[in-house]
Design an enzyme around this catalytic site. Structure first.
Site, PDB file in Angstrom:
ATOM      1  N   ALA A 101      31.038  45.166  39.771  1.00  0.00           N
ATOM      2  CA  ALA A 101      30.385  46.470  39.659  1.00  0.00           C
ATOM      3  C   ALA A 101      30.777  47.139  38.343  1.00  0.00           C
ATOM      4  O   ALA A 101      31.846  46.889  37.796  1.00  0.00           O
ATOM      5  CB  ALA A 101      30.780  47.354  40.833  1.00  0.00           C
ATOM      6  N   ASP A 126      26.003  47.202  35.699  1.00  0.00           N
ATOM      7  CA  ASP A 126      24.658  47.695  36.018  1.00  0.00           C
ATOM      8  C   ASP A 126      24.785  48.753  37.111  1.00  0.00           C
ATOM      9  O   ASP A 126      24.617  48.486  38.293  1.00  0.00           O
ATOM     10  CB  ASP A 126      23.768  46.535  36.475  1.00  0.00           C
ATOM     11  CG  ASP A 126      22.308  46.943  36.643  1.00  0.00           C
ATOM     12  OD1 ASP A 126      21.977  48.103  36.315  1.00  0.00           O
ATOM     13  OD2 ASP A 126      21.513  46.106  37.110  1.00  0.00           O
ATOM     14  N   ASN A 145      37.974  52.300  29.884  1.00  0.00           N
ATOM     15  CA  ASN A 145      36.842  53.164  30.195  1.00  0.00           C
ATOM     16  C   ASN A 145      37.285  54.351  31.038  1.00  0.00           C
ATOM     17  O   ASN A 145      38.197  54.246  31.848  1.00  0.00           O
ATOM     18  CB  ASN A 145      35.730  52.370  30.903  1.00  0.00           C
ATOM     19  CG  ASN A 145      35.836  52.435  32.408  1.00  0.00           C
ATOM     20  OD1 ASN A 145      35.391  53.400  33.047  1.00  0.00           O
ATOM     21  ND2 ASN A 145      36.450  51.412  33.010  1.00  0.00           N
ATOM     22  N   SER A 149      38.890  53.667  41.648  1.00  0.00           N
ATOM     23  CA  SER A 149      38.653  54.030  40.256  1.00  0.00           C
ATOM     24  C   SER A 149      39.670  55.078  39.824  1.00  0.00           C
ATOM     25  O   SER A 149      39.906  56.055  40.540  1.00  0.00           O
ATOM     26  CB  SER A 149      37.244  54.595  40.073  1.00  0.00           C
ATOM     27  OG  SER A 149      37.107  55.159  38.778  1.00  0.00           O
TER      28      SER A 149
END
EC number: 1.3.5.2
Length: 348
Positions: A60, A63, A109, A173
């Protein structure tokens, strides 16, 4: 060969700009029929009730909105995971938020779940031609309090359920405030209980069982991994993905961009992610399958994840640095092992 020639040009661009250009080029090539990978000869494998044609998946994050599924499928993936998607569209964190560390084959990121929302993603999925295994990775909106996170996951679960081969609950995350709190025992116990109850209701409603997985962080202590494993088994979760990006900067401390906030992926994550896979495998004792991801840059890295206990693997940063041929390279090696099958963890 072509990718190695083009990479310096692509890497000269700002990362998000390069990402968009690369996807546009891939879509054009796909529409013109200029490429289609030949899948490595592989004995298909049943895991979580799904038949995987090969063990190499797309992680994941690449996209997020499911806009490029058909073009990505042409690269030869055994399965594709899209997202992370949230109930409502959100722009993510301010730019710049994506940084390459090419000296270490890594990426930092802090995207912050930028996406067009679950309804937009589902519309894209409904329009695709792809008939293979599709995972949908779900998360919470940035402005949803963590104590209300379950509501966001339920919205996404219900809207994605019919269209996903499996659904991944992203609680790891590092770029959404307080999200990783959901890995703590009390919070995770409550979250999994609610999600599994609703999964069963949806299965009854749609006459279709969609497996539910959880994606965990690499920055966990051993007792935390053991606690998570116990809860996954208690709630009969269908699988686990290990791991997400790391907050550690070990091995890259002196490189440009190393001090940027966000999660680190790529080669420096490999050893840490593999150790989490191994610990999970030990704690789970084959009770549920593990998808190994983190720092896989070649077939040897994928083999290490399988040897540590993963049933399947996913790539992301390796695809950025090595190019599309990485998918077939890894699949060929893994599929040739053990007569076209794999050992790894439970395939039930």
């Amino acid at each position: 060969m072509l990718y190695s020639l083009l990479r310096p040009l692509v890497f000269a661009l700002e990362p998000e700009t390069a990402h968009g250009i690369a996807f546009n080029a891939m879509e054009t090539a796909h529409r013109l029929g200029l490429y289609r990978a030949r899948p490595a000869p592989c004995r298909s494998r049943s895991i979580m009730g799904l038949t995987f044609p090969n063990p190499v998946g797309l992680a994941a994050g690449l996209d997020k909105n499911g806009e490029h599924i058909d073009a990505l499928a042409a690269l030869g993936f055994g399965f594709i995971e899209i997202g992370t998607v949230t109930p409502r569209p959100q722009p993510g964190n301010p730019k710049p938020r994506l940084f390459r560390l090419p000296q270490a084959n890594s990426i930092i990121n802090r995207m912050g779940f930028n996406n067009n929302g679950i309804e937009g993603l589902v519309a894209n999925v409904k329009a695709m031609d792809y008939k293979g295994i599709l995972g949908i990775n779900i998360g919470k909106n940035f402005d949803t309090p963590v104590e209300k996170a379950v509501d966001d996951y339920l919205i996404c679960l219900r809207k994605a359920y019919r269209y996903a081969s499996y659904i991944t609950v992203n609680i790891s995350s590092p770029n959404t405030p307080n999200l990783r709190q959901l890995q703590q025992a009390t919070e995770l116990d409550s979250l999994l209980g609610t999600l599994k109850l609703n999964q069963q209701r949806l299965a009854d409603e749609h006459g279709k069982y969609t497996p539910l997985l959880v994606k965990i962080a690499p920055d966990l202590e051993l007792p935390e991994i053991d606690s998570i494993a116990a809860l996954l088994m208690k709630h009969r979760v269908d699988g686990v993905i290990a791991t997400n990006t790391t907050l550690s900067r070990a091995g890259v401390e002196t490189l440009p961009h190393a001090r940027e906030a966000g999660g680190l992926s790529g080669a420096p994550l490999a050893k840490r992610a593999t150790s989490v896979v191994a610990r999970l495998h030990h704690a789970l004792q084959g009770a549920l399958p593990i998808i190994g991801v983190g720092g896989i840059m070649d077939a040897a890295g994928a083999t290490e994840k399988i040897a540590a206990g993963a049933s399947l693997i996913q790539v992301y940063s390796g695809l950025v640095y090595r190019g599309p041929h990485l998918v077939g390279e890894i699949a060929q090696v893994l599929c040739n092992a053990n007569g076209g099958g794999l050992d790894g963890a439970s395939s039930t």
